[in-house]
Design a protein around this motif. Structure first.
Motif, PDB file in Angstrom:
ATOM      1  N   CYS A  90     -56.537 -51.186  55.004  1.00 52.87           N
ATOM      2  CA  CYS A  90     -57.791 -49.865  54.406  1.00 52.87           C
ATOM      3  C   CYS A  90     -58.304 -50.413  53.691  1.00 52.87           C
ATOM      4  O   CYS A  90     -58.308 -50.135  52.837  1.00 52.87           O
ATOM      5  N   GLY A  91     -59.703 -50.611  53.919  1.00 54.69           N
ATOM      6  CA  GLY A  91     -61.198 -50.528  53.174  1.00 54.69           C
ATOM      7  C   GLY A  91     -62.262 -50.099  53.320  1.00 54.69           C
ATOM      8  O   GLY A  91     -62.124 -50.388  54.983  1.00 54.69           O
ATOM      9  N   HIS A  92     -63.042 -48.838  52.776  1.00 54.44           N
ATOM     10  CA  HIS A  92     -64.244 -48.089  53.674  1.00 54.44           C
ATOM     11  C   HIS A  92     -65.097 -47.691  52.451  1.00 54.44           C
ATOM     12  O   HIS A  92     -64.939 -48.190  51.316  1.00 54.44           O
ATOM     13  N   LEU A  93     -65.793 -47.388  53.157  1.00 52.58           N
ATOM     14  CA  LEU A  93     -66.843 -46.880  52.266  1.00 52.58           C
ATOM     15  C   LEU A  93     -66.326 -46.108  50.685  1.00 52.58           C
ATOM     16  O   LEU A  93     -65.666 -44.968  51.277  1.00 52.58           O
ATOM     17  N   GLY A  94     -66.567 -45.420  49.946  1.00 63.19           N
ATOM     18  CA  GLY A  94     -66.143 -44.728  48.680  1.00 63.19           C
ATOM     19  C   GLY A  94     -66.430 -43.417  49.371  1.00 63.19           C
ATOM     20  O   GLY A  94     -65.957 -42.957  48.731  1.00 63.19           O
ATOM     21  N   ASP A  95     -67.648 -43.306  49.672  1.00 61.40           N
ATOM     22  CA  ASP A  95     -68.282 -42.150  49.765  1.00 61.40           C
ATOM     23  C   ASP A  95     -67.974 -41.350  51.425  1.00 61.40           C
ATOM     24  O   ASP A  95     -67.788 -42.320  52.354  1.00 61.40           O
ATOM     25  N   THR A  96     -66.417 -41.142  51.267  1.00 61.57           N
ATOM     26  CA  THR A  96     -66.378 -40.614  53.013  1.00 61.57           C
ATOM     27  C   THR A  96     -66.764 -39.804  53.599  1.00 61.57           C
ATOM     28  O   THR A  96     -67.255 -39.711  54.953  1.00 61.57           O
ATOM     29  N   SER A  97     -67.944 -39.245  53.388  1.00 59.07           N
ATOM     30  CA  SER A  97     -68.742 -38.399  53.999  1.00 59.07           C
ATOM     31  C   SER A  97     -69.764 -38.690  54.309  1.00 59.07           C
ATOM     32  O   SER A  97     -70.852 -38.896  55.624  1.00 59.07           O
TER      33      SER A  97
END
Lengths: 126, 75
Positions: A90-97
């Motif tokens: 699980c690694g994703h952009l810090g801005d989840t919007s």
């Protein structure tokens, strides 16, 4: 009721708007724009896979292969070995919007060109 | 004009900055954006059709297409 011919002419933007009436038009527009960039950034095989089965495979510099699932940005990366899933990352952009397609593109770029950094920041799940 | 571009991923999908390598003002503007974003933690990747993308640490005005990606985190 729209017939098949009419449905084929509907743009991605309108298709998303019909599927998600509660989502703001600006969000739908952003997602469509991000989706176009993602599709343009994939190889033809990755694009075909994403559209057929909603995932695509990325090969890291190490030679390891990762399966990136569409539909959500968290826990969506399978670490593969000989076709079997070893574990999920699980690694994703810090801005989840940000649009989902941006998350998928970011994952693809990181796995391809900064694999070690992605492995360091991502959390491992069974 | 030979257009080169930088796609900065953001809430709108992405913001595109274009420049002509032969235009010094455009190159300077694009370089400024690149350096501002990477100083703020964005990662830069050079993208070429049919080839694996590569990390970029420095602005290269001859690059045809770049992606600037905000920081990722584990979840």
């Amino acid at each position: 009721m729209r017939n098949q011919t009419e449905l084929r002419r509907i743009s991605n933007h309108e298709r998303m708007r019909m599927a998600q009436p509660h989502v703001r038009p600006s969000q739908i527009q952003a997602e469509a724009k991000a989706r176009d960039l993602l599709l343009a950034s994939l190889t033809s095989d990755q694009r075909a896979s994403l559209q057929a089965v909603r995932w695509f495979v990325v090969e890291g510099k190490s030679g390891r292969r990762y399966r990136v699932h569409d539909g959500h940005a968290m826990g969506n990366v399978d670490v593969l070995e000989e076709g079997e899933v070893l574990y999920r990352l699980c690694g994703h952009l810090g801005d989840t919007s940000m649009p989902l397609a941006d998350h998928l593109l970011a994952q693809k770029l990181m796995l391809e060109a900064d694999e070690d950094a992605f492995l360091q920041l991502a959390n491992r799940h069974a | 004009m030979t257009e080169h571009q930088m796609n900065i991923l953001d809430r709108s999908g992405h913001t595109k900055i274009s420049w002509d390598p032969s235009n010094a003002d455009e190159v300077q503007f694009a370089r400024g954006v690149f350096e501002e974003k990477t100083a703020a933690g964005f990662r830069a990747f050079m993208v070429r059709d049919g080839e694996r993308s590569t990390r970029m640490d420095d602005f290269d005005p001859s690059a045809r297409e770049m992606m600037l990606v905000p920081q990722l985190k584990g979840g």
